[in-house]
Design an enzyme around this catalytic site. Structure first.
Site, mmCIF file in Angstrom:
data_model
loop_
_atom_site.group_PDB
_atom_site.id
_atom_site.type_symbol
_atom_site.label_atom_id
_atom_site.label_comp_id
_atom_site.label_asym_id
_atom_site.label_seq_id
_atom_site.Cartn_x
_atom_site.Cartn_y
_atom_site.Cartn_z
ATOM 1 N N GLU A 1 0.854 -1.190 0.000
ATOM 2 C CA GLU A 1 0.000 0.000 0.000
ATOM 3 C C GLU A 1 0.889 1.238 0.000
ATOM 4 O O GLU A 1 2.016 1.199 0.515
ATOM 5 C CB GLU A 1 -0.926 0.020 1.216
ATOM 6 C CG GLU A 1 -1.897 -1.153 1.300
ATOM 7 C CD GLU A 1 -2.936 -1.135 0.193
ATOM 8 O OE1 GLU A 1 -3.116 -0.081 -0.456
ATOM 9 O OE2 GLU A 1 -3.561 -2.192 -0.031
ATOM 10 N N ASP B 1 -19.254 -9.573 -8.205
ATOM 11 C CA ASP B 1 -19.053 -8.675 -7.071
ATOM 12 C C ASP B 1 -18.360 -7.390 -7.507
ATOM 13 O O ASP B 1 -18.658 -6.301 -6.992
ATOM 14 C CB ASP B 1 -18.229 -9.397 -6.001
ATOM 15 C CG ASP B 1 -18.187 -8.632 -4.692
ATOM 16 O OD1 ASP B 1 -19.238 -8.097 -4.263
ATOM 17 O OD2 ASP B 1 -17.087 -8.563 -4.087
#
Length: 249
Positions: free
Chosen positions: A161, A186
């Site tokens: 990240e 999804d």
């Protein structure tokens, strides 16, 4: 040592008068006669290797061989060769997902190339898919994390990240599905509910990626450029495969 003056030195016994001085007088040399000029056998002269008769060179012209004629090859029309590129892991990844990507893209009003490009980027063309500790496939193609509202299965993995542009390794919880079709379903629901602006910028891969990034889908500052670059590869590979035997469509 010096010799006494006036005493003649004895001659060396090895000194010999030249033959031509002793027999024919000073300065008169004997006539040189060759063995060939007398009837003396060659074995007695010691020059047998010089007296070998020399055969005269033949004056007859050697025949000239006829020229070799090389036949010109017949003019042939070149064959049309179809180049078949061997399928790679990336091609297999696209072929496996092309059908479900097309149906999902129709629901979102986007190009299937965008969905395939994002799935390829998130999973490294399927080589870095999200798996659990036992190595079981999670079928999570789009790197969707498991929020507190997610009630399905999850997988804990280490991911990268970015915080203020600086990459950091973190352990995050991701959603797990039973199939790739569930993953696409999804994903379509998430895009329509939270990233509608990205759908409005779906005309280009970079515009689509920039809208996703601006709304928090990814923390990588180069996410949009990466999607655009992968989308070019997807378009090229699908066009190449569709024009070759074994169309992936």
């Amino acid at each position: 040592m010096n010799e006494p003056a006036g005493e003649a030195l004895p001659l060396s016994p090895s000194w010999r008068r030249p033959a031509y001085l002793g027999h024919q007088g000073l300065g008169e040399k004997p006539a040189i006669r060759h063995a060939a000029s007398r009837d003396v056998p060659l074995a007695q002269t010691g020059h047998a290797h010089h007296a070998a008769p020399h055969s005269p060179r033949s004056t007859q012209a050697r025949p000239i061989p006829p020229p070799v004629v090389v036949a010109e090859p017949a003019t042939q029309k070149p064959r049309e060769v179809t180049v078949v590129h061997p399928p790679s892991a990336a091609d297999g990844f696209l072929e496996n997902l092309a059908g479900v990507a097309r149906s999902t893209a129709e629901v979102l009003g986007l190009s299937p190339h965008l969905l395939l490009a994002q799935a390829a980027l998130e999973t490294g063309w399927g080589r870095k898919a999200i798996k659990d500790a036992a190595g079981q496939e999670s079928f999570n193609l789009f790197g969707i994390k498991a929020s507190k509202h997610w009630t399905g299965k999850t997988v804990e993995v280490t991911t990268t990240e970015y915080s203020h542009g600086v990459p950091q390794k973190k352990v995050e919880s991701f959603r797990a599905y039973g199939s790739y079709a569930e993953s696409f379903s999804d994903y379509a629901r998430l895009i329509k509910n939270r990233y509608g602006e990205a759908m409005a910028h779906g005309a280009t891969a970079e515009g689509f990626g920039r809208a996703l990034q601006a709304n928090g889908y990814a923390t990588d500052p180069k996410y949009a450029q990466k999607i655009a670059r992968v989308a070019q590869s997807v378009a090229y590979r699908m066009a190449r495969r569709s024009s070759s035997p074994g169309d992936m469509a």
